[in-house]
Write an enzyme that holds these catalytic residues in place. Structure first.
Site, PDB file in Angstrom:
ATOM      1  N   ASN A  77      -5.521  11.262   4.625  1.00 12.59           N
ATOM      2  CA  ASN A  77      -6.300  10.902   3.440  1.00 12.59           C
ATOM      3  C   ASN A  77      -7.689  11.512   3.538  1.00 12.59           C
ATOM      4  O   ASN A  77      -8.454  11.190   4.449  1.00 12.59           O
ATOM      5  CB  ASN A  77      -6.392   9.379   3.334  1.00 12.59           C
ATOM      6  CG  ASN A  77      -5.069   8.748   2.972  1.00 12.59           C
ATOM      7  OD1 ASN A  77      -4.746   8.592   1.797  1.00 12.59           O
ATOM      8  ND2 ASN A  77      -4.270   8.399   3.985  1.00 12.59           N
ATOM      9  N   MET A 115       0.805  -1.222   0.000  1.00 11.06           N
ATOM     10  CA  MET A 115       0.000   0.000   0.000  1.00 11.06           C
ATOM     11  C   MET A 115       0.841   1.276   0.000  1.00 11.06           C
ATOM     12  O   MET A 115       0.430   2.301   0.529  1.00 11.06           O
ATOM     13  CB  MET A 115      -0.946  -0.008   1.198  1.00 11.06           C
ATOM     14  CG  MET A 115      -2.045  -1.054   1.098  1.00 11.06           C
ATOM     15  SD  MET A 115      -3.003  -0.964  -0.442  1.00 11.06           S
ATOM     16  CE  MET A 115      -3.813   0.620  -0.213  1.00 11.06           C
ATOM     17  N   HIS A 172       4.005   5.432   2.194  1.00  9.08           N
ATOM     18  CA  HIS A 172       2.807   4.638   2.481  1.00  9.08           C
ATOM     19  C   HIS A 172       1.551   5.486   2.316  1.00  9.08           C
ATOM     20  O   HIS A 172       1.515   6.646   2.723  1.00  9.08           O
ATOM     21  CB  HIS A 172       2.860   4.071   3.899  1.00  9.08           C
ATOM     22  CG  HIS A 172       2.008   2.857   4.068  1.00  9.08           C
ATOM     23  ND1 HIS A 172       0.629   2.910   4.101  1.00  9.08           N
ATOM     24  CD2 HIS A 172       2.336   1.541   4.178  1.00  9.08           C
ATOM     25  CE1 HIS A 172       0.147   1.688   4.237  1.00  9.08           C
ATOM     26  NE2 HIS A 172       1.160   0.838   4.289  1.00  9.08           N
ATOM     27  N   HIS A 173       0.524   4.882   1.722  1.00  6.70           N
ATOM     28  CA  HIS A 173      -0.723   5.616   1.480  1.00  6.70           C
ATOM     29  C   HIS A 173      -1.376   6.054   2.790  1.00  6.70           C
ATOM     30  O   HIS A 173      -2.091   7.068   2.833  1.00  6.70           O
ATOM     31  CB  HIS A 173      -1.690   4.738   0.682  1.00  6.70           C
ATOM     32  CG  HIS A 173      -2.624   5.517  -0.197  1.00  6.70           C
ATOM     33  ND1 HIS A 173      -3.190   6.721   0.184  1.00  6.70           N
ATOM     34  CD2 HIS A 173      -3.102   5.267  -1.448  1.00  6.70           C
ATOM     35  CE1 HIS A 173      -3.966   7.170  -0.786  1.00  6.70           C
ATOM     36  NE2 HIS A 173      -3.930   6.317  -1.786  1.00  6.70           N
ATOM     37  N   ALA A 174      -1.146   5.323   3.878  1.00  7.91           N
ATOM     38  CA  ALA A 174      -1.708   5.726   5.164  1.00  7.91           C
ATOM     39  C   ALA A 174      -1.163   7.075   5.612  1.00  7.91           C
ATOM     40  O   ALA A 174      -1.800   7.782   6.394  1.00  7.91           O
ATOM     41  CB  ALA A 174      -1.409   4.669   6.226  1.00  7.91           C
TER      42      ALA A 174
END
Length: 469
Positions: free
Chosen positions: A303, A21, A138-140
């Protein structure tokens, strides 16, 4: 310390050994002819001097004991730049394809959660006095808009704290983590009435609306099985291409479309070609298209987006019809999401239990078969409008791509940068023979759209970009 939002945490929980991710950002940098000594150590010094502007690079993930709540970010941990910033050398003189292959290798391994969730690779060996910096984040930690803002800060295109010193903070104790988790659970319980009210208001708007919901949204579990939908391999492959933004804008204006419509249409045309090549037939597809609801230039982490489902008319052999239908379907999907409320999914994500969510995503990642929600992800992110610099070196190109999701082996991400529309494609190791089939298909379809619209098929050459692969 701060708690990951539910949406941030879901992006963390969805990572498995074969579903990574992290997102990728690639900056191609032109060195001055008299400054060829700029190397990885000098680049580390540049980043060290800007850490106070790039706060998320110091975020350390801290799990809560017993998974009692979503993890937390320790916001100022010790950052080892020798670990995070790594050298990589291409066989000179490297071009677009060689850089793309390197990015695919870099993307094939997950980030180590014992460290802040990012790495940068200082890539040497490119032709024409150029280097590249590949950031794996990381997308988080950040979505597309936050990443663009953080990159702009790093290139001095957006203001940040002018004077500052990076000072690490102490690690929390287990008692502090459990105490904070208990307090945050009480806060989340207190927000349930507002979340229910937000949901019922959205459903009420849907009932009162004459447009109702888009067909793609009312049938979200019926994407057709295709060559791109299967159990993912851990390997990643990467490809890029560049179009002149002026060509795309002119074509869109003539056809009454947006740049996003053009991205969807070009993707649809390329996918139609690949469907006929690999599956022997072309059916309408279902794409998840992220839509941000927070464009604040100050936001550099978190996000704040939702995904809208857009039907792609890959069954149509008419390029202008594909543009028209993509436009209509995108408008309908946007209206549907506005009716329901753009924060609907992210608000409910706060209540996902960590252990249960991780188990669900592990099960989904191991299933052999099609994704039951979508065929692929397609993103279009507006990037910086001015040329940035790293130190004294000019950033000539920027590429970005998001992660693959369980059961979906293809991601198409487009970033604009100054006068460029830069296409990035990520696949796993078994979706296509060469990911450049996708980028080449998108360029070819754009030419066909222009031909059908009566425009010149001679595309503007972007002198600042690498030659096409």
């Amino acid at each position: 310390m701060k708690r990951l939002s539910g949406w941030d945490a879901v992006l963390l929980y969805s990572e498995t050994p074969n579903v990574h991710m992290h997102t990728l950002k690639v900056a191609v940098i032109e060195l001055d002819s008299d400054r060829q000594e700029f190397g990885v150590d000098a680049f580390r010094e540049v980043i060290a001097g800007r850490l106070h502007k790039l706060e998320p690079l110091g975020y350390q993930l801290v799990d809560v004991p017993l998974k009692f709540h979503h993890p937390m970010w320790r916001e100022h941990c010790q950052v080892d730049l020798n670990y995070h910033i790594r050298p990589w050398r291409l066989r000179a003189p490297g071009g677009r394809r060689e850089l793309d292959e390197a990015v695919g290798e870099i993307a094939s391994t997950p980030l180590n959660r014992d460290h802040p969730l990012w790495e940068m690779y200082f890539v040497e060996g490119l032709a024409n006095h150029r280097i590249a910096v590949v950031a794996k984040i990381h997308h988080a930690l950040a979505d597309g808009v936050a990443s663009a803002n953080m990159m702009a800060r790093g290139m001095d295109l957006l203001p940040g704290p002018e004077v500052g010193r990076y000072v690490p903070d102490p690690a929390p104790t287990k008692r502090q983590l459990l105490s904070a988790a208990f307090i945050d659970h009480l806060r989340h319980l207190g927000r349930i009435p507002a979340t229910i009210r937000y949901t019922t208001q959205g459903l009420g708007r849907v009932r009162r609306s004459s447009r109702k919901l888009s067909p793609a949204l009312t049938m979200p579990f019926t994407p057709p099985p295709t060559f791109m939908n299967h159990r993912l391999t851990p390997e990643r492959r990467f490809a890029t291409a560049t179009l002149a933004l002026i060509d795309v804008k002119a074509t869109a204006k003539l056809l009454g479309a947006t740049i996003n419509d053009m991205v969807l249409a070009m993707s649809t045309g390329a996918l139609r070609t690949l469907l006929l090549r690999y599956d022997g037939k072309a059916e309408p597809l279902l794409a998840s298209v992220p839509v941000s609801y927070d464009f604040s230039p100050e936001r550099i982490s978190g996000n704040r987006f939702t995904g809208m489902l857009v039907a792609l008319p890959a069954d149509s052999d008419d390029p202008l019809q594909r543009v028209r239908v993509c436009h209509e379907n995108a408008v309908s999907a946007k209206e549907s999401h506005q009716l329901l409320g753009p924060e609907l999914i992210s608000r409910w994500a706060a209540y996902w239990p960590p252990a249960g969510a991780e188990a669900l995503f592990r099960w989904l990642s191991e299933r052999d078969g099609q994704n039951k929600v979508l065929n692929l992800n397609i993103s279009n992110v507006p990037g910086p409008r001015e040329r940035g610099r790293v130190g004294a070196a000019l950033v000539t190109e920027i590429y970005s791509v998001g992660p693959l999701t369980a059961g979906s082996g293809l991601n198409i991400t487009v970033w604009s940068y100054v006068d460029q529309l830069n296409i990035s494609v990520l696949t796993d190791g078994s979706t296509v023979q060469d990911p450049h089939e996708v980028t080449a298909g998108m360029i070819a379809d754009f030419i066909e759209i222009r031909r059908a619209a009566g425009l010149s098929v001679e595309l503007t050459v972007v002198e600042s970009a690498m030659a096409q692969a």
